[in-house]
Design a protein around this motif. Structure first.
Motif, PDB file in Angstrom:
ATOM      1  N   ASP A  58      43.049  41.779  31.779  1.00  0.00           N
ATOM      2  CA  ASP A  58      41.934  42.145  31.041  1.00  0.00           C
ATOM      3  C   ASP A  58      40.690  42.089  32.133  1.00  0.00           C
ATOM      4  OD1 ASP A  58      39.496  41.759  29.743  1.00  0.00           O
ATOM      5  OD2 ASP A  58      40.771  41.446  27.935  1.00  0.00           O
ATOM      6  N   PRO A  59      40.192  43.337  32.122  1.00  0.00           N
ATOM      7  CA  PRO A  59      39.228  43.470  33.268  1.00  0.00           C
ATOM      8  C   PRO A  59      37.774  42.488  32.939  1.00  0.00           C
ATOM      9  CG  PRO A  59      38.962  45.339  31.881  1.00  0.00           C
ATOM     10  CD  PRO A  59      40.245  44.502  31.530  1.00  0.00           C
ATOM     11  N   ALA A  60      37.700  41.974  31.823  1.00  0.00           N
ATOM     12  CA  ALA A  60      36.543  41.087  31.394  1.00  0.00           C
ATOM     13  C   ALA A  60      36.716  39.713  32.207  1.00  0.00           C
ATOM     14  CB  ALA A  60      35.917  41.234  30.057  1.00  0.00           C
ATOM     15  N   SER A  61      37.906  39.544  32.552  1.00  0.00           N
ATOM     16  CA  SER A  61      38.403  37.969  32.786  1.00  0.00           C
ATOM     17  C   SER A  61      38.169  37.971  34.304  1.00  0.00           C
ATOM     18  CB  SER A  61      39.855  37.782  32.581  1.00  0.00           C
ATOM     19  OG  SER A  61      40.557  38.780  33.590  1.00  0.00           O
ATOM     20  N   ILE A  62      38.611  36.832  34.905  1.00  0.00           N
ATOM     21  CA  ILE A  62      38.441  36.439  36.511  1.00  0.00           C
ATOM     22  C   ILE A  62      39.341  37.517  37.195  1.00  0.00           C
ATOM     23  CG2 ILE A  62      37.616  34.229  35.874  1.00  0.00           C
ATOM     24  CD1 ILE A  62      40.687  33.368  36.548  1.00  0.00           C
ATOM     25  N   ASN A  63      40.011  38.181  36.882  1.00  0.00           N
ATOM     26  CA  ASN A  63      41.081  38.950  37.745  1.00  0.00           C
ATOM     27  C   ASN A  63      40.544  39.490  38.929  1.00  0.00           C
ATOM     28  OD1 ASN A  63      42.864  37.875  35.861  1.00  0.00           O
ATOM     29  ND2 ASN A  63      43.178  40.038  34.827  1.00  0.00           N
TER      30      ASN A  63
END
Length: 311
Positions: free
Chosen positions: A10-15
């Protein structure tokens, strides 16, 4: 040339913060490996990855956009703000990574965290998780093995409601599990502990009989395959410091194995999928939307995944 595929999750995460925090490790590994980040067309980027439009043929760090979303949808992707769009991008990244892995059969797969909730909200109503999706994609039973510095734990049932655990246990593909354990390079002649399903491992049938009717036959199958297996052992004492230690623990359900694993291994745990012809790993933590974009993300889990892939 060895290849590591990374699904962006998920790009909205901390990734993307995890990727930045792992920069030195990624750059070191990229001298001998082709590392490809599979991503969607949104503004967030892995800044030190080279953007490419096709699968590259040389070692290095590459960012490959495999699925497009509209500019309007892309603007909705913001750190710490999960959405149906970010869930869709995460799912597409996983699917596209699987497709490319099949094109490069010897490649390894590293999946960054996604949110099952937001993948489901994006329209994938049957989605249950990475492990289950991989099982379906490769048409074979897969097994989650949590791997750390001290512990290795396989939950025999994964993402199922607690009320369905006993029924799910009866459907575990034990022959495939035994074969998967035998084939993995992460275990060699392991001493195995089977955890009981019921409190006190059933107390000989006084607190449930699943240990006698389900777990005992499973253990017999392991013994017939020449494995050293012990139990059923009460789950409430199996991981105590003074208890006998084992190379591998078989837990009856998700939290029975993962709670002690995470307590003991902390952020260094790695989720390894057994049963595939290649290695798939993922950090043993979630999306952490609450701290995304705040500079607090700890890349230890991702670094552990990368180190496991190259050792």
């Amino acid at each position: 040339m060895k290849t590591i595929l990374i699904s962006e999750g998920d790009p909205a995460s901390i990734n993307y913060e995890l990727i930045e925090g792992s920069r030195s490790v990624l750059q070191k590994i990229s001298k001998t490996h082709r590392i490809i980040l599979i991503r969607g067309s949104h503004p967030l980027k892995a800044k030190f990855f080279k953007e490419v439009e096709a699968i590259p043929k040389a070692v290095g760090l590459y960012s490959l956009c495999t699925h497009s979303i509209s500019k309007e949808d892309a603007r909705q992707i913001r750190l710490g703000k999960p959405s149906e769009i970010s869930g869709y991008v995460a799912y597409k990244s996983l699917c596209d990574s699987i497709t490319i892995q099949k094109q490069i059969p010897k490649s390894s797969l590293l999946t960054l965290p996604l949110s099952k909730e937001w993948v489901i909200k994006s329209g994938q109503t049957e989605f249950r998780g990475h492990t289950e999706t991989l099982a379906e994609a490769y048409n074979r039973p897969t097994f989650m093995m949590m791997t750390g510095k001290k512990l290795k734990v396989i939950p025999l049932t994964t993402h199922v409601p607690i009320q369905n655990v006993a029924q799910a246990l009866s459907k575990v593909a034990i022959a495939d599990l035994i074969l998967s354990i035998r084939r993995t390079k992460l275990l060699k002649n392991p001493k195995i502990a089977m955890l009981g399903l019921n409190p006190h491992a059933g107390e000989g049938g006084k607190i449930g009989n699943e240990e006698l009717t389900m777990l005992a036959p499973m253990m017999d199958a392991f013994k017939s395959a020449k494995f050293s297996i012990h139990g059923p052992i009460p789950g409430d004492s199996a991981f105590l410091r003074e208890s006998k230690s084992y190379d591998l623990y078989l837990a009856c359900y998700h939290d029975q194995g993962l709670i002690p694993f995470k307590m003991i291994e902390g952020k260094s745990g790695v989720n390894v999928t057994l049963g595939l012809d290649f290695i798939r790993v993922s950090p043993d933590h979630g999306t952490a939307f609450g701290i995304a974009g705040k500079g607090l993300a700890d890349p230890t889990g991702l670094i552990s995944c990368l180190n496991l892939l190259v050792t």
